[in-house]
Design a protein around this motif. Sequence first.
Motif, mmCIF file in Angstrom:
data_model
loop_
_atom_site.group_PDB
_atom_site.id
_atom_site.type_symbol
_atom_site.label_atom_id
_atom_site.label_comp_id
_atom_site.label_asym_id
_atom_site.label_seq_id
_atom_site.Cartn_x
_atom_site.Cartn_y
_atom_site.Cartn_z
ATOM 1 N N TYR A 188 -7.586 -3.814 -1.516
ATOM 2 C CA TYR A 188 -7.497 -2.477 -2.094
ATOM 3 C C TYR A 188 -8.371 -1.538 -1.279
ATOM 4 C CZ TYR A 188 -5.840 -5.124 -6.142
ATOM 5 O OH TYR A 188 -5.154 -5.972 -6.966
ATOM 6 N N ASP A 195 -3.739 1.012 -4.499
ATOM 7 C CA ASP A 195 -4.904 1.584 -5.153
ATOM 8 C C ASP A 195 -5.560 0.514 -6.019
ATOM 9 O OD1 ASP A 195 -4.673 4.112 -4.116
ATOM 10 O OD2 ASP A 195 -3.427 4.858 -5.761
ATOM 11 N N PRO A 196 -6.903 0.524 -6.107
ATOM 12 C CA PRO A 196 -7.564 -0.437 -6.984
ATOM 13 C C PRO A 196 -7.113 -0.245 -8.424
ATOM 14 C CG PRO A 196 -9.138 0.637 -5.532
ATOM 15 C CD PRO A 196 -7.847 1.373 -5.392
ATOM 16 N N PHE A 242 0.840 -1.194 0.000
ATOM 17 C CA PHE A 242 0.000 0.000 0.000
ATOM 18 C C PHE A 242 0.877 1.247 0.000
ATOM 19 C CE2 PHE A 242 -2.875 -3.256 0.978
ATOM 20 C CZ PHE A 242 -4.167 -2.801 0.763
#
Length: 365
Positions: A76, A320-321, A45
């Motif tokens: 996510y 992040d997605p 992350f």
Amino acid sequence: MAHQRSDAGATQAKLDRIHAQLAEAVADLVTGGDWKRALTFAARFRSRSFSNTLLIWMQHATAFDEGRVSDPTPTYVAGFHQWLTLGRSVDRGQRGYMILAPVVGRFASPTPQVAESWRRLSPREAPQRGEVIQSRLVGVRPAYVWDASQTSGDPIPEPPQPRLLEGQAPTGMWDGLAALVRARGYSLRLVDSDRNLGGANGMTDYILKSVAVRGDIDPAARAKTLAHELAHVHLHGPDHPEATLHRGIGEVEAESVALMIGAAHGLDTSDYTVPYVSTWATSVDGKTPVEVVQATAERVRSTALAILSQLDTAQVGSGDPPGLVREQKSGPTASGRAFEARDNAARVMADRQHRSRTATAGRGL
């Protein structure tokens, strides 16, 4: 007016609660396995600050214990409206994870070189003709994010995961790290065994500007050790007098960076790293392991990020997605981490208190 004071008091109470939770998370972090899991999570992350990473990690663990999410580890995370841009919506009844977001003000000055000339603009105020505009951090506020497991909608595309052979380093990891070592002006050599390195797996000599790594260990171990030594090159030695630290702090930093770089490549270094870091964290006189972690966490994360961003290797996601496009901003808020300035100032003060001497050699794992 009373209502405004009440709102301000509620916001401050939330911030105080976040900081209290963060301190509790850091205390749990240094007990062993939690340290490894948190740094591994932080490596995945990297788009979040270390402090916000811990807040997300801790609140997700609570949600899992309460049965509100099905997996103990976040996948996510994104804001409510960010999920909507990806075709997903937050499920009814799911509570967001509170993090710290920056509050930025706009300032204008006709003579920017004069510090006293800057004035803050109101939200819709336009600058006067000839004035220079600058954005500055003025505070932090609570914000909320949700894990993918708390949302429903369009499928999330999974990025390719690194595939590792047993005993082998991730493809390109050694070559990439070696190139970064040489780019810093250091030579690199393999030695026959740890007997040539005083029992260590690697060593950095700041005077000779050389890095040595054992050649008789598996390629994965060699790559991890090289990451440790590259962290020493980045953070320590006579070229960085502001970061001349207690030996224990330096080793905690270097090995934590190595863990994050390994984790970002799907390489688990925890069996050796956890006891190594825990031992060095407890060796700093006058500081508890929690204080050592607090003083080094952001340096570790930012250094690992700087190294990873220069490696042309297959790495796990940033947190992040997939498909999410962040709004680009100029000025001090571009990184989204300016609100860590207060933590960084505290870290610098802690570093200065523990300077003892400039180490001639940084010993690796």
